[in-house]
Design a protein around this motif. Structure first.
Motif, PDB file in Angstrom:
ATOM      1  N   LEU A  10       2.948 -31.056   0.465  1.00 38.58           N
ATOM      2  CA  LEU A  10       4.363 -31.108   0.877  1.00 38.58           C
ATOM      3  C   LEU A  10       4.854 -32.357   0.564  1.00 38.58           C
ATOM      4  CD1 LEU A  10       4.869 -28.744   3.832  1.00 38.58           C
ATOM      5  CD2 LEU A  10       5.197 -28.136   1.730  1.00 38.58           C
ATOM      6  N   PRO A  11       6.009 -32.417   0.100  1.00 37.99           N
ATOM      7  CA  PRO A  11       6.752 -33.994   0.009  1.00 37.99           C
ATOM      8  C   PRO A  11       6.842 -34.829   1.460  1.00 37.99           C
ATOM      9  CG  PRO A  11       7.890 -32.328  -1.169  1.00 37.99           C
ATOM     10  CD  PRO A  11       7.018 -31.667  -0.432  1.00 37.99           C
ATOM     11  N   ASN A  12       6.582 -35.866   1.421  1.00 37.32           N
ATOM     12  CA  ASN A  12       6.376 -36.752   2.649  1.00 37.32           C
ATOM     13  C   ASN A  12       7.254 -37.695   2.333  1.00 37.32           C
ATOM     14  OD1 ASN A  12       5.991 -37.810   5.258  1.00 37.32           O
ATOM     15  ND2 ASN A  12       3.827 -38.349   4.650  1.00 37.32           N
ATOM     16  N   LYS A  13       8.438 -38.083   2.328  1.00 34.72           N
ATOM     17  CA  LYS A  13       9.486 -39.036   2.245  1.00 34.72           C
ATOM     18  C   LYS A  13       9.584 -39.361   0.648  1.00 34.72           C
ATOM     19  CE  LYS A  13       8.507 -41.237   6.737  1.00 34.72           C
ATOM     20  NZ  LYS A  13       7.944 -42.326   7.444  1.00 34.72           N
ATOM     21  N   GLU A  14       8.849 -38.745   0.212  1.00 33.03           N
ATOM     22  CA  GLU A  14       8.884 -39.034  -1.414  1.00 33.03           C
ATOM     23  C   GLU A  14       8.472 -38.046  -2.193  1.00 33.03           C
ATOM     24  OE1 GLU A  14       8.028 -42.718  -3.144  1.00 33.03           O
ATOM     25  OE2 GLU A  14       6.036 -42.636  -2.096  1.00 33.03           O
ATOM     26  N   VAL A  15       8.711 -37.851  -3.341  1.00 33.97           N
ATOM     27  CA  VAL A  15       7.954 -36.788  -4.197  1.00 33.97           C
ATOM     28  C   VAL A  15       6.949 -37.431  -4.934  1.00 33.97           C
ATOM     29  CG1 VAL A  15       8.083 -34.807  -6.321  1.00 33.97           C
ATOM     30  CG2 VAL A  15       9.885 -35.079  -4.173  1.00 33.97           C
ATOM     31  N   ARG A  16       5.300 -37.391  -4.445  1.00 34.78           N
ATOM     32  CA  ARG A  16       4.383 -38.255  -5.161  1.00 34.78           C
ATOM     33  C   ARG A  16       3.293 -37.249  -5.176  1.00 34.78           C
ATOM     34  NH1 ARG A  16       4.478 -43.119  -6.364  1.00 34.78           N
ATOM     35  NH2 ARG A  16       2.353 -44.257  -6.303  1.00 34.78           N
ATOM     36  N   ASN A  17       2.543 -37.141  -6.303  1.00 33.52           N
ATOM     37  CA  ASN A  17       1.285 -36.592  -6.158  1.00 33.52           C
ATOM     38  C   ASN A  17       1.311 -35.195  -5.994  1.00 33.52           C
ATOM     39  OD1 ASN A  17       0.145 -39.255  -7.413  1.00 33.52           O
ATOM     40  ND2 ASN A  17      -0.156 -39.682  -5.121  1.00 33.52           N
ATOM     41  N   ILE A  18       2.503 -34.414  -6.325  1.00 32.20           N
ATOM     42  CA  ILE A  18       2.464 -32.997  -6.106  1.00 32.20           C
ATOM     43  C   ILE A  18       2.228 -32.195  -7.309  1.00 32.20           C
ATOM     44  CG2 ILE A  18       4.198 -31.229  -5.552  1.00 32.20           C
ATOM     45  CD1 ILE A  18       5.448 -33.418  -3.639  1.00 32.20           C
ATOM     46  N   LYS A  19       1.303 -31.228  -6.841  1.00 34.53           N
ATOM     47  CA  LYS A  19       1.224 -30.232  -8.018  1.00 34.53           C
ATOM     48  C   LYS A  19       1.466 -28.894  -7.772  1.00 34.53           C
ATOM     49  CE  LYS A  19      -2.609 -33.100  -9.493  1.00 34.53           C
ATOM     50  NZ  LYS A  19      -4.054 -33.394  -9.351  1.00 34.53           N
ATOM     51  N   ILE A  20       1.946 -28.256  -8.586  1.00 37.02           N
ATOM     52  CA  ILE A  20       2.420 -26.690  -8.405  1.00 37.02           C
ATOM     53  C   ILE A  20       1.285 -26.048  -9.011  1.00 37.02           C
ATOM     54  CG2 ILE A  20       4.011 -24.782  -8.854  1.00 37.02           C
ATOM     55  CD1 ILE A  20       6.213 -26.848  -9.056  1.00 37.02           C
ATOM     56  N   ARG A  21       0.635 -24.979  -8.310  1.00 31.81           N
ATOM     57  CA  ARG A  21      -0.394 -24.117  -8.488  1.00 31.81           C
ATOM     58  C   ARG A  21       0.084 -23.043  -9.214  1.00 31.81           C
ATOM     59  NH1 ARG A  21      -3.252 -26.406  -3.951  1.00 31.81           N
ATOM     60  NH2 ARG A  21      -2.152 -24.745  -2.937  1.00 31.81           N
ATOM     61  N   VAL A  22       0.313 -22.260 -10.171  1.00 34.73           N
ATOM     62  CA  VAL A  22       0.584 -21.049 -10.715  1.00 34.73           C
ATOM     63  C   VAL A  22      -0.396 -19.932 -11.130  1.00 34.73           C
ATOM     64  CG1 VAL A  22       2.034 -20.152 -12.811  1.00 34.73           C
ATOM     65  CG2 VAL A  22       2.313 -22.614 -12.175  1.00 34.73           C
ATOM     66  N   LYS A  23      -0.585 -18.984 -10.001  1.00 33.61           N
ATOM     67  CA  LYS A  23      -1.417 -18.121 -10.097  1.00 33.61           C
ATOM     68  C   LYS A  23      -0.868 -16.585 -10.941  1.00 33.61           C
ATOM     69  CE  LYS A  23      -5.032 -15.595  -7.833  1.00 33.61           C
ATOM     70  NZ  LYS A  23      -5.675 -15.179  -6.268  1.00 33.61           N
ATOM     71  N   ASN A  24      -1.746 -16.256 -11.814  1.00 26.56           N
ATOM     72  CA  ASN A  24      -1.243 -14.951 -12.471  1.00 26.56           C
ATOM     73  C   ASN A  24      -1.916 -13.806 -11.769  1.00 26.56           C
ATOM     74  OD1 ASN A  24      -0.809 -12.773 -14.228  1.00 26.56           O
ATOM     75  ND2 ASN A  24      -1.822 -13.568 -16.181  1.00 26.56           N
ATOM     76  N   ILE A  25      -0.781 -13.039 -10.829  1.00 22.78           N
ATOM     77  CA  ILE A  25      -1.534 -12.079 -10.096  1.00 22.78           C
ATOM     78  C   ILE A  25      -1.128 -10.675 -10.522  1.00 22.78           C
ATOM     79  CG2 ILE A  25      -0.896 -13.203  -7.997  1.00 22.78           C
ATOM     80  CD1 ILE A  25       1.728 -11.892  -7.755  1.00 22.78           C
ATOM     81  N   SER A  26      -0.927 -10.622 -12.116  1.00 23.41           N
ATOM     82  CA  SER A  26      -0.764  -9.409 -12.564  1.00 23.41           C
ATOM     83  C   SER A  26      -2.113  -9.169 -13.517  1.00 23.41           C
ATOM     84  CB  SER A  26       0.336  -9.673 -13.689  1.00 23.41           C
ATOM     85  OG  SER A  26      -0.172 -10.363 -15.000  1.00 23.41           O
ATOM     86  N   ASN A  27      -2.385  -8.095 -14.325  1.00 28.10           N
ATOM     87  CA  ASN A  27      -3.489  -7.748 -15.163  1.00 28.10           C
ATOM     88  C   ASN A  27      -3.176  -8.076 -16.437  1.00 28.10           C
ATOM     89  OD1 ASN A  27      -1.626  -5.745 -15.566  1.00 28.10           O
ATOM     90  ND2 ASN A  27      -2.692  -4.043 -14.991  1.00 28.10           N
ATOM     91  N   GLN A  28      -2.274  -8.839 -16.687  1.00 32.71           N
ATOM     92  CA  GLN A  28      -2.004  -9.192 -18.015  1.00 32.71           C
ATOM     93  C   GLN A  28      -1.921 -10.672 -18.324  1.00 32.71           C
ATOM     94  OE1 GLN A  28       1.582  -7.353 -19.963  1.00 32.71           O
ATOM     95  NE2 GLN A  28       1.910  -6.220 -18.117  1.00 32.71           N
ATOM     96  N   SER A  29      -2.384 -11.077 -19.591  1.00 30.73           N
ATOM     97  CA  SER A  29      -2.656 -12.465 -19.835  1.00 30.73           C
ATOM     98  C   SER A  29      -1.178 -13.003 -20.163  1.00 30.73           C
ATOM     99  CB  SER A  29      -3.394 -12.734 -21.174  1.00 30.73           C
ATOM    100  OG  SER A  29      -4.735 -12.554 -20.808  1.00 30.73           O
ATOM    101  N   LEU A  30      -0.976 -14.189 -19.658  1.00 35.44           N
ATOM    102  CA  LEU A  30       0.451 -14.861 -19.678  1.00 35.44           C
ATOM    103  C   LEU A  30       0.071 -16.032 -20.832  1.00 35.44           C
ATOM    104  CD1 LEU A  30       1.573 -14.669 -16.171  1.00 35.44           C
ATOM    105  CD2 LEU A  30       2.195 -12.981 -18.117  1.00 35.44           C
ATOM    106  N   ASN A  31       1.165 -15.893 -21.737  1.00 36.61           N
ATOM    107  CA  ASN A  31       1.264 -17.106 -22.675  1.00 36.61           C
ATOM    108  C   ASN A  31       1.673 -18.413 -22.039  1.00 36.61           C
ATOM    109  OD1 ASN A  31      -0.181 -15.332 -24.582  1.00 36.61           O
ATOM    110  ND2 ASN A  31       1.971 -14.764 -25.410  1.00 36.61           N
ATOM    111  N   ILE A  32       2.980 -18.099 -21.209  1.00 34.07           N
ATOM    112  CA  ILE A  32       3.661 -19.397 -20.869  1.00 34.07           C
ATOM    113  C   ILE A  32       4.310 -18.780 -19.533  1.00 34.07           C
ATOM    114  CG2 ILE A  32       5.626 -18.899 -22.039  1.00 34.07           C
ATOM    115  CD1 ILE A  32       6.055 -21.812 -22.294  1.00 34.07           C
TER     116      ILE A  32
END
Length: 93
Positions: A10-32
């Protein structure tokens, strides 16, 4: 649902070194998967925004995207705005 989003920290006083994990929870491949990020000030007002992309996410797989640092923002709001694959195309409102 096709993707689940989570942060590495979580951000702590500023937005720094944050990454978003994007998990495909479907049974289809996603291009984007396109993620809209809004940088927020201490009052929750939007300072600026970014559009991030996660590409080639197989079923059950996770791709991590880096959120650009912003020393003026104390928090972020993020959501998926578009998902596209060979058999799917979804756009958020």
């Amino acid at each position: 649902d096709f993707v689940a989003l989570s942060l590495n920290k979580l951000p702590n006083k500023e937005v720094r070194n944050i990454k978003i994990r994007v998990k495909n929870i479907s049974n289809q491949s996603l291009n984007i998967a396109v993620i809209d990020v809004k940088y927020l000030d201490v009052d929750g007002n939007t300072l600026t925004g970014e559009t991030l992309e996660a590409n080639n996410i197989g079923p059950g797989k996770t791709v991590t995207v880096k959120v650009p640092n912003n020393k003026n923002a104390v928090n972020i709001f993020y959501k998926v705005s578009l998902i596209s694959g060979d058999n799917i195309y979804l756009m958020a409102h």
